[in-house]
Write an enzyme that holds these catalytic residues in place. Sequence first.
Site, mmCIF file in Angstrom:
data_model
loop_
_atom_site.group_PDB
_atom_site.id
_atom_site.type_symbol
_atom_site.label_atom_id
_atom_site.label_comp_id
_atom_site.label_asym_id
_atom_site.label_seq_id
_atom_site.Cartn_x
_atom_site.Cartn_y
_atom_site.Cartn_z
ATOM 1 N N ASP A 1 47.507 38.244 33.938
ATOM 2 C CA ASP A 1 46.576 37.832 34.682
ATOM 3 C C ASP A 1 46.956 36.706 35.309
ATOM 4 O OD1 ASP A 1 44.461 39.079 35.926
ATOM 5 O OD2 ASP A 1 43.321 39.102 34.107
ATOM 6 N N ARG B 1 43.217 37.164 28.403
ATOM 7 C CA ARG B 1 43.579 35.868 28.844
ATOM 8 C C ARG B 1 44.002 34.941 27.823
ATOM 9 N NH1 ARG B 1 42.002 34.575 34.872
ATOM 10 N NH2 ARG B 1 44.091 33.464 34.589
ATOM 11 N N ARG C 1 31.674 32.876 32.968
ATOM 12 C CA ARG C 1 32.850 32.702 32.215
ATOM 13 C C ARG C 1 32.768 31.200 31.497
ATOM 14 N NH1 ARG C 1 37.669 35.676 33.987
ATOM 15 N NH2 ARG C 1 36.743 37.561 34.773
ATOM 16 N N HIS D 1 33.708 33.419 39.289
ATOM 17 C CA HIS D 1 34.214 31.920 39.261
ATOM 18 C C HIS D 1 33.546 31.221 40.256
ATOM 19 C CE1 HIS D 1 38.082 33.119 36.633
ATOM 20 N NE2 HIS D 1 37.225 32.474 35.897
ATOM 21 N N CYS E 1 43.086 30.845 43.382
ATOM 22 C CA CYS E 1 43.025 31.374 41.828
ATOM 23 C C CYS E 1 44.526 31.364 41.576
ATOM 24 C CB CYS E 1 42.693 32.813 41.772
ATOM 25 S SG CYS E 1 40.954 33.232 42.123
HETATM 26 N N1 ARG Z 1 41.819 39.010 36.813
HETATM 27 C C1 ARG Z 1 41.393 37.485 36.589
HETATM 28 C C2 ARG Z 1 40.092 37.276 35.956
HETATM 29 O O1 ARG Z 1 39.317 38.025 35.924
HETATM 30 C C3 ARG Z 1 41.252 37.085 38.227
HETATM 31 C C4 ARG Z 1 41.047 35.414 37.923
HETATM 32 C C5 ARG Z 1 40.880 34.821 39.476
HETATM 33 N N2 ARG Z 1 40.860 33.197 39.246
HETATM 34 C C6 ARG Z 1 39.929 32.418 39.769
HETATM 35 N N3 ARG Z 1 40.271 31.419 39.575
HETATM 36 N N4 ARG Z 1 38.922 32.852 40.337
HETATM 37 O O2 ARG Z 1 40.132 36.219 34.998
#
Ligand code: ARG
Length: 291
Positions: free
Chosen positions: A90, A115, A161, A190, A284
């Site tokens: 990612d 991540r 998150r 996000h 992103c």
């Molecule tokens: N697969 C990544 C996650 O779920 C995607 C992140 C996307 N980034 C963002 N800035 N919205 O963390």
Amino acid sequence: MVGERRFSSALVPSRVSREEPSLRRDATPRRYLMCPPAHFKVTYSINPWMDPTKPVDLPLAHAQWEDLRDRYRALGHTVETLTPDPGLPDMVFAANGALVVDGRVLGARFAYPERAGEAEIHLDWFRSHGYQDIHEPSHVNEGEGDFAVTASYILAGRGFRSSPLSHDEAQEFFGRPVIGLDLVDPRYYHLDTALSVLDGDEVMYYPDAFSPGSRGVLRRLFPDALIADGPDAAALGLNAVSDGRHVVLPQAATGLLAPLRDRGFEPVPMDLGELLKGGGSVKCCTQELRP
Ligand code: ARG
């Protein structure tokens, strides 16, 4: 008119009209940090967009990413790049790796172990590129994924998150007012999937992604915001990057084009369809390095 049916025209400042997009918009040169999707794949699912059974076309993902990088450069912006790590699929979503304001860096701390390793790579990049004022965070925050910088505030998403405690941490570090906003729809996990800063204190957002109280806060702070509808939000149309004039956004978000033009912006639609399989798009992939 389609644009007026799909968007609340009452929220568009009266001096701007379809016939007369007279508001003059000036682009300012930006500096972005990106990471090529050399090892991008969807092998786990940490947001509803990610389906590990769906194959990713890696050469296509790479071509789409290069188009985005080249477009930024053609618009006069500087693009720095991180070296991708084979164990971090990612990493292409570079926005999540830090928040940089006034040349000061708030490092990230990822919510999911998949991540976690990205945070240190970003910190190393800043250390080796002359950044002196770097804060290693105590609380979970996913960088610009959940922080959006307007002229007056730092808007901060929570609910999926970033920890609400990271909002206090950011406020203390940057000395700017941080406005916490509750995200309620897992597709918009996000902040940068539901809200985008266009210029100064001008934003566009999708109200249904936010709790009723947060919607009230957004209405109060940004009464003239561009309000996106469901289909444009679902195309990740709010995952956009503006330089004050050009608004680079996912091409499927066609309903945003007319209202952006009405406000004097120049939409720059891009196809990042392969990266959408990871739950991300234009913003992103783009971390802004604010001087
Ligand atoms: N697969 C990544 C996650 O779920 C995607 C992140 C996307 N980034 C963002 N800035 N919205 O963390």
